[in-house]
Design a protein around this motif. Structure first.
Motif, PDB file in Angstrom:
ATOM      1  N   LEU A   1       0.845  -1.088  -0.127  1.00  0.00           N
ATOM      2  CA  LEU A   1      -0.038  -0.035  -0.091  1.00  0.00           C
ATOM      3  C   LEU A   1       0.953   1.193  -0.154  1.00  0.00           C
ATOM      4  O   LEU A   1       0.553   2.276  -0.718  1.00  0.00           O
ATOM      5  CB  LEU A   1      -0.850  -0.253   1.062  1.00  0.00           C
ATOM      6  CG  LEU A   1      -1.772   1.272   1.434  1.00  0.00           C
ATOM      7  CD1 LEU A   1      -2.709   1.413   0.328  1.00  0.00           C
ATOM      8  CD2 LEU A   1      -2.625   1.200   2.842  1.00  0.00           C
ATOM      9  N   ASP A   2       1.972   1.227   0.718  1.00  0.00           N
ATOM     10  CA  ASP A   2       2.957   2.422   0.705  1.00  0.00           C
ATOM     11  C   ASP A   2       3.444   2.434  -0.431  1.00  0.00           C
ATOM     12  O   ASP A   2       3.433   3.738  -1.057  1.00  0.00           O
ATOM     13  CB  ASP A   2       3.781   2.141   1.805  1.00  0.00           C
ATOM     14  CG  ASP A   2       3.554   2.335   3.308  1.00  0.00           C
ATOM     15  OD1 ASP A   2       2.106   2.864   3.584  1.00  0.00           O
ATOM     16  OD2 ASP A   2       3.975   1.824   4.135  1.00  0.00           O
ATOM     17  N   GLU A   3       3.948   1.690  -1.300  1.00  0.00           N
ATOM     18  CA  GLU A   3       4.420   1.654  -2.495  1.00  0.00           C
ATOM     19  C   GLU A   3       3.365   2.229  -3.500  1.00  0.00           C
ATOM     20  O   GLU A   3       3.875   3.102  -4.421  1.00  0.00           O
ATOM     21  CB  GLU A   3       5.098   0.531  -2.992  1.00  0.00           C
ATOM     22  CG  GLU A   3       6.341   0.174  -2.290  1.00  0.00           C
ATOM     23  CD  GLU A   3       6.416  -1.520  -2.365  1.00  0.00           C
ATOM     24  OE1 GLU A   3       5.892  -2.155  -3.550  1.00  0.00           O
ATOM     25  OE2 GLU A   3       7.478  -2.198  -2.023  1.00  0.00           O
ATOM     26  N   LEU A   4       2.295   1.789  -3.397  1.00  0.00           N
ATOM     27  CA  LEU A   4       1.441   2.327  -4.502  1.00  0.00           C
ATOM     28  C   LEU A   4       0.845   3.669  -4.362  1.00  0.00           C
ATOM     29  O   LEU A   4       0.866   4.531  -5.010  1.00  0.00           O
ATOM     30  CB  LEU A   4       0.123   1.451  -4.327  1.00  0.00           C
ATOM     31  CG  LEU A   4      -1.306   1.690  -4.959  1.00  0.00           C
ATOM     32  CD1 LEU A   4      -0.778   1.593  -6.593  1.00  0.00           C
ATOM     33  CD2 LEU A   4      -2.430   0.837  -4.875  1.00  0.00           C
ATOM     34  N   ALA A   5       0.584   4.057  -2.831  1.00  0.00           N
ATOM     35  CA  ALA A   5       0.345   5.304  -2.542  1.00  0.00           C
ATOM     36  C   ALA A   5       1.412   6.496  -3.009  1.00  0.00           C
ATOM     37  O   ALA A   5       1.373   7.550  -3.399  1.00  0.00           O
ATOM     38  CB  ALA A   5       0.095   5.643  -0.913  1.00  0.00           C
ATOM     39  N   GLU A   6       2.887   5.933  -2.905  1.00  0.00           N
ATOM     40  CA  GLU A   6       3.899   6.787  -3.210  1.00  0.00           C
ATOM     41  C   GLU A   6       3.975   7.162  -4.528  1.00  0.00           C
ATOM     42  O   GLU A   6       4.113   8.154  -5.385  1.00  0.00           O
ATOM     43  CB  GLU A   6       5.195   6.214  -2.772  1.00  0.00           C
ATOM     44  CG  GLU A   6       6.383   6.873  -3.096  1.00  0.00           C
ATOM     45  CD  GLU A   6       6.620   8.081  -2.527  1.00  0.00           C
ATOM     46  OE1 GLU A   6       7.586   8.814  -2.875  1.00  0.00           O
ATOM     47  OE2 GLU A   6       6.195   8.254  -1.360  1.00  0.00           O
ATOM     48  N   ALA A   7       3.600   6.035  -5.553  1.00  0.00           N
ATOM     49  CA  ALA A   7       3.408   6.300  -7.036  1.00  0.00           C
ATOM     50  C   ALA A   7       2.424   7.040  -7.140  1.00  0.00           C
ATOM     51  O   ALA A   7       2.433   7.753  -8.407  1.00  0.00           O
ATOM     52  CB  ALA A   7       3.173   4.672  -7.675  1.00  0.00           C
ATOM     53  N   LEU A   8       1.085   7.018  -6.915  1.00  0.00           N
ATOM     54  CA  LEU A   8      -0.059   7.820  -7.075  1.00  0.00           C
ATOM     55  C   LEU A   8      -0.014   9.425  -6.685  1.00  0.00           C
ATOM     56  O   LEU A   8      -0.537  10.092  -7.329  1.00  0.00           O
ATOM     57  CB  LEU A   8      -1.319   7.252  -6.557  1.00  0.00           C
ATOM     58  CG  LEU A   8      -1.592   5.722  -7.191  1.00  0.00           C
ATOM     59  CD1 LEU A   8      -2.914   5.092  -6.058  1.00  0.00           C
ATOM     60  CD2 LEU A   8      -2.058   6.043  -8.603  1.00  0.00           C
ATOM     61  N   GLY A   9       0.713   9.483  -5.653  1.00  0.00           N
ATOM     62  CA  GLY A   9       0.621  10.907  -5.121  1.00  0.00           C
ATOM     63  C   GLY A   9      -0.577  11.000  -4.199  1.00  0.00           C
ATOM     64  O   GLY A   9      -1.189  10.165  -3.807  1.00  0.00           O
ATOM     65  N   GLY A  10      -0.747  12.626  -3.852  1.00  0.00           N
ATOM     66  CA  GLY A  10      -1.802  12.780  -2.717  1.00  0.00           C
ATOM     67  C   GLY A  10      -3.278  12.797  -3.368  1.00  0.00           C
ATOM     68  O   GLY A  10      -4.199  12.686  -2.389  1.00  0.00           O
ATOM     69  N   THR A  11      -3.367  12.786  -4.654  1.00  0.00           N
ATOM     70  CA  THR A  11      -5.001  13.073  -4.964  1.00  0.00           C
ATOM     71  C   THR A  11      -5.725  11.954  -5.235  1.00  0.00           C
ATOM     72  O   THR A  11      -7.032  12.078  -5.397  1.00  0.00           O
ATOM     73  CB  THR A  11      -4.935  14.085  -6.221  1.00  0.00           C
ATOM     74  OG1 THR A  11      -4.255  13.575  -7.592  1.00  0.00           O
ATOM     75  CG2 THR A  11      -4.542  15.447  -5.841  1.00  0.00           C
ATOM     76  N   ASP A  12      -4.979  10.919  -5.530  1.00  0.00           N
ATOM     77  CA  ASP A  12      -5.926   9.553  -6.020  1.00  0.00           C
ATOM     78  C   ASP A  12      -5.886   8.587  -4.792  1.00  0.00           C
ATOM     79  O   ASP A  12      -5.827   7.476  -4.976  1.00  0.00           O
ATOM     80  CB  ASP A  12      -5.215   9.138  -7.258  1.00  0.00           C
ATOM     81  CG  ASP A  12      -5.379   9.963  -8.434  1.00  0.00           C
ATOM     82  OD1 ASP A  12      -6.421  10.705  -8.504  1.00  0.00           O
ATOM     83  OD2 ASP A  12      -4.417  10.392  -9.138  1.00  0.00           O
ATOM     84  N   LEU A  13      -5.758   8.817  -3.734  1.00  0.00           N
ATOM     85  CA  LEU A  13      -5.858   7.891  -2.570  1.00  0.00           C
ATOM     86  C   LEU A  13      -7.179   7.618  -2.286  1.00  0.00           C
ATOM     87  O   LEU A  13      -7.509   7.966  -1.214  1.00  0.00           O
ATOM     88  CB  LEU A  13      -5.024   8.346  -1.361  1.00  0.00           C
ATOM     89  CG  LEU A  13      -3.620   8.801  -1.855  1.00  0.00           C
ATOM     90  CD1 LEU A  13      -2.553   8.999  -0.587  1.00  0.00           C
ATOM     91  CD2 LEU A  13      -2.824   7.591  -2.455  1.00  0.00           C
ATOM     92  N   TYR A  14      -7.925   6.555  -2.765  1.00  0.00           N
ATOM     93  CA  TYR A  14      -9.275   6.529  -2.615  1.00  0.00           C
ATOM     94  C   TYR A  14      -9.262   4.820  -2.229  1.00  0.00           C
ATOM     95  O   TYR A  14      -8.454   3.742  -2.912  1.00  0.00           O
ATOM     96  CB  TYR A  14     -10.179   6.461  -3.604  1.00  0.00           C
ATOM     97  CG  TYR A  14     -10.332   8.055  -4.114  1.00  0.00           C
ATOM     98  CD1 TYR A  14     -10.730   9.156  -3.164  1.00  0.00           C
ATOM     99  CD2 TYR A  14      -9.760   8.275  -5.217  1.00  0.00           C
ATOM    100  CE1 TYR A  14     -10.635  10.232  -3.828  1.00  0.00           C
ATOM    101  CE2 TYR A  14      -9.654   9.530  -5.708  1.00  0.00           C
ATOM    102  CZ  TYR A  14     -10.104  10.484  -4.762  1.00  0.00           C
ATOM    103  OH  TYR A  14     -10.048  11.906  -5.314  1.00  0.00           O
ATOM    104  N   SER A  15      -9.841   4.439  -0.903  1.00  0.00           N
ATOM    105  CA  SER A  15      -9.729   3.330  -0.418  1.00  0.00           C
ATOM    106  C   SER A  15     -10.177   2.236  -1.271  1.00  0.00           C
ATOM    107  O   SER A  15      -9.654   1.187  -1.497  1.00  0.00           O
ATOM    108  CB  SER A  15     -10.348   3.081   0.817  1.00  0.00           C
ATOM    109  OG  SER A  15     -11.704   3.707   0.702  1.00  0.00           O
TER     110      SER A  15
END
Length: 315
Positions: A213-227
């Protein structure tokens, strides 16, 4: 803010009825026929807000009887009270209980006076979140006072922002994050303690999932973090992701992702860029409620976001 004070906008539709003859039921949670209890002093106000996968109707009703097959033919419906006392199928219902509806169910409701409540329908059946795991009918779920108050505050903040929005395209930017915040507030009241239900020896597997999840969140940035999207990309259910984050980090998925977005805001602010504003930095990372953002930022870093930016600029 009372429903009647909300103003229409390109985002928010507002309807007002001064007589029962004018009144028409909306179909968000339809199937019932209303009969007013009094022939005078009729007043109904409601505001309608459409988000990406949900439809919200905030309504101040009138004294009436309702009877019919109440519910929805798709997704799942909820009734969230703001100020509510009535009887439903002979049972007294106060403003501490959320009603969740799947399908249609024979229902008789008596409202002895005007009530204020949110009718909400999700396009998804929401079975994968760990709440409302039943197939048909209406269930009532009692929430703790603080949890219910926090949920109401989210609802009112959403409608106030929609009422003040002057641009449909601009509103589209925070609308999905608003829906995510609403779902998180519902999770907070309806999801049982998932860590207690975790299987023995599952911590290692959950830790690896959080690392992914951390790796994915880092790749996506801040605006697209939807559970839901993150869970789908990771190939797990949202319930599994909830359990893993709670098990490993001790917080909800929403809190965990919010902290990541908050850190991205801070990284922007410490650059001290000349044209950067706190609002722009927050909105760029999915924050739509500025006062809530400022409160959470201060709690996390011990200073306001404006203080961070000013210090970075040497002021």
């Amino acid at each position: 803010m009372p429903v009647r004070w909300l103003s229409p906008s390109p985002v928010l539709r507002v309807e007002r009825f001064s007589s029962f003859e004018e009144f028409r039921s909306n179909d968000i949670l339809g199937g019932v026929t209303s009969t007013p209890l009094h022939s005078t002093a009729f007043s109904v106000a409601r505001s309608i807000l459409a988000l990406s996968d949900s439809l919200l109707v905030l309504q101040r009703s009138f004294a009436r009887e309702m009877e019919g097959n109440f519910g929805t033919d798709r997704g799942v419906g909820l009734v969230i009270p703001l100020a509510f006392h009535a009887t439903m199928n002979g049972r007294a219902v106060g403003d501490s209980a959320i009603g969740i509806i799947r399908g249609r169910s024979p229902t008789r409701v008596v409202e002895q006076h005007a009530n204020t409540y949110l009718m909400l329908r999700f396009g998804s059946d929401m079975h994968n979140r760990g709440w409302a795991d039943f197939n048909d009918g209406i269930r009532l779920f009692e929430l703790a006072p603080a949890t219910m108050q926090a949920l109401r505050a989210v609802v009112l903040d959403m409608f106030c922002l929609a009422s003040s929005s002057g641009d449909l395209k601009e509103f589209d930017r925070p609308s999905r994050q608003m829906q995510e915040t609403l779902i998180a507030a519902l999770d907070n009241g309806l999801v049982r303690d998932c860590v207690k239900q975790a299987r023995p020896g599952s911590f290692g597997r959950h830790r690896k999932l959080v690392e992914r999840l951390d790796e994915l969140a880092e790749a996506l940035g801040g605006t697209d973090l939807y559970s839901c999207d993150l869970a789908q990309t990771l190939g797990v259910s949202i319930r599994t992701l909830q359990t893993a984050v709670q098990h490993v980090c001790g917080v909800s998925v929403h809190q965990y992702l919010r902290s990541k977005r908050m850190w991205l805001v801070r990284k922007l602010l410490v650059t001290g860029r000349p044209l950067l504003t706190v609002t722009a930095a927050a909105q760029a990372n999915g924050f739509w409620h500025m006062s809530d953002f400022a409160r959470c930022y201060y709690k996390a870093y011990g200073e306001s976001p404006s203080e961070t930016l000013a210090r970075a600029r040497g002021r």
